[in-house]
Design an enzyme around this catalytic site. Structure first.
Site, PDB file in Angstrom:
ATOM      1  N   GLN A  72       0.789  -1.243   0.147  1.00 32.70           N
ATOM      2  CA  GLN A  72       0.013  -0.074   0.071  1.00 32.70           C
ATOM      3  C   GLN A  72       0.814   1.336   0.054  1.00 32.70           C
ATOM      4  OE1 GLN A  72      -3.104   0.323  -0.881  1.00 32.70           O
ATOM      5  NE2 GLN A  72      -3.099  -1.686  -1.052  1.00 32.70           N
ATOM      6  N   SER A  73       2.075   1.061  -0.679  1.00 34.89           N
ATOM      7  CA  SER A  73       2.959   2.169  -0.665  1.00 34.89           C
ATOM      8  C   SER A  73       2.268   3.436  -1.434  1.00 34.89           C
ATOM      9  CB  SER A  73       4.062   1.947  -1.294  1.00 34.89           C
ATOM     10  OG  SER A  73       5.081   3.070  -1.545  1.00 34.89           O
TER      11      SER A  73
END
Ligand SMILES: *Cc1c(COP(=O)(O)O)cnc(C)c1O
Length: 332
Positions: A72-73
């Protein structure tokens, strides 16, 4: 100073008072700096760093960018968007296994055209060389570290302080405390260098997000190293020691990316009072920390507080399960 950059966002981002929240916590005036509104593929603090990083990639004749991060960067998602805009091939190396269905930031990175490589292993340090050595002839790789936190990316936050200073002057506001989420160190290093360069003075309360040290070491040391590199570049002759790097470590009890009632409650509270969304990993945790400091009188009464919203909204969708928590609302 390097003033050359590649424009990726809409600046200045707004800075405004949180009127309802300030009424609720009536001992304080609470303001917010909206870097969730930088504009690049749903915004966030990485836009500012990428303006300098993408410029460096272009100036060094690189036509492929590699970066890395968690699934989920936000950094990977914004890098994918920046590369699309600058017409650069983008590879992102993502920790862990490929999920059956892409969600949140990972989905957006895919839509933005990034080539996504899964490490299938959470712990191993990312070896960029093992990816770049497979590039075809004619392709030259530019490596952006996790979070874009090297001195080039940090310049984005040095400049952000200049932007903030002008806004504070224009609105005739004096800030006493600045709260924000600190993780890979570039935002904090930039803010600290900017405060020195532009002579802005307030107390920094960076909320440490990660429980453990990152690949480059303990966060305070990482911040200090970037600051020392930046000092030369910016002609700053102040001496910084490790003890000069503020970090609040009271809210990282759960691991990076693990949602707890703390984050759920702060996301709900800001959403319900101001109609503003926080993210589950960074700003939800940092905002909780800020509210906790206000409730526990860790900051002076009647002071002016600024929360720097660093973005991250797309990750909300990945955390749908944990955030569909009605208990908090019932307590209100
Ligand atoms: C990356 C990120 C941060 C942390 O910034 P660093 O420069 O890595 O310390 C904070 N908030 C959001 C939403 C982020 O994506």
């Amino acid at each position: 100073m390097i003033t050359n950059k590649y424009n990726l966002g809409f600046f200045p981002t707004p800075m405004h008072k949180l009127e309802n929240l300030s009424k609720k916590y009536s001992d304080y005036n609470i303001y917010i700096k909206r870097d969730d509104q930088t504009g690049l593929a749903s915004g966030g603090n990485k836009t500012r760093k990428l303006e300098y990083l993408i410029k460096e990639a272009i100036d060094t004749n690189c036509n492929v960018v590699f970066t890395a991060g968690a699934q989920q960067s936000n950094h990977c998602r914004q890098t994918a968007a920046a590369c699309a805009l600058a017409n650069i091939e983008c590879h992102i190396i993502v920790k862990g296994n490929e999920p059956k269905q892409y969600q949140g930031n990972l989905l957006l990175s895919h839509l933005l055209g990034a080539k996504i490589h899964f490490t299938n292993n959470d712990d191993k340090e990312i070896d960029f060389n093992s990816y770049t050595e497979k590039l075809e002839k004619g392709k030259k790789a530019f490596i952006i570290p996790i979070g874009g936190s090297n001195i080039t990316g940090t310049l984005g936050y040095v400049e952000a302080i200049k932007e903030l200073k002008l806004q504070l002057e224009k609105q005739n506001v004096k800030i006493d405390y600045l709260f924000f989420a600190s993780s890979s160190g570039g935002t904090q290093a930039g803010i600290m260098l900017g405060m020195q360069l532009y002579k802005l003075n307030f107390e920094l309360i960076p909320i440490k997000i990660d429980k453990d040290a990152n690949e480059k070491g303990e966060l305070a040391e990482v911040v200090l190293n970037i600051i020392n590199e930046g000092k030369t570049l910016l002609n700053i002759d102040t001496e910084y020691k490790l003890s000069d790097i503020p970090l609040n470590r009271n809210y990282n009890e759960s691991e990076y990316g693990v949602l707890t009632n703390n984050e759920v409650s702060s996301i709900n509270e800001l959403a319900l009072t101001e109609g503003i969304l926080l993210d589950p990993v960074y700003t939800g945790r940092a905002f909780y920390g800020m509210l906790d400091c206000l409730k526990n009188k860790m900051v002076r009464k009647k002071s002016n507080i600024l929360f720097w919203h660093t973005g991250g909204i797309p990750a909300l969708f990945e955390y749908a399960n944990g955030l569909t928590n009605i208990n908090y609302r019932q307590q209100q």
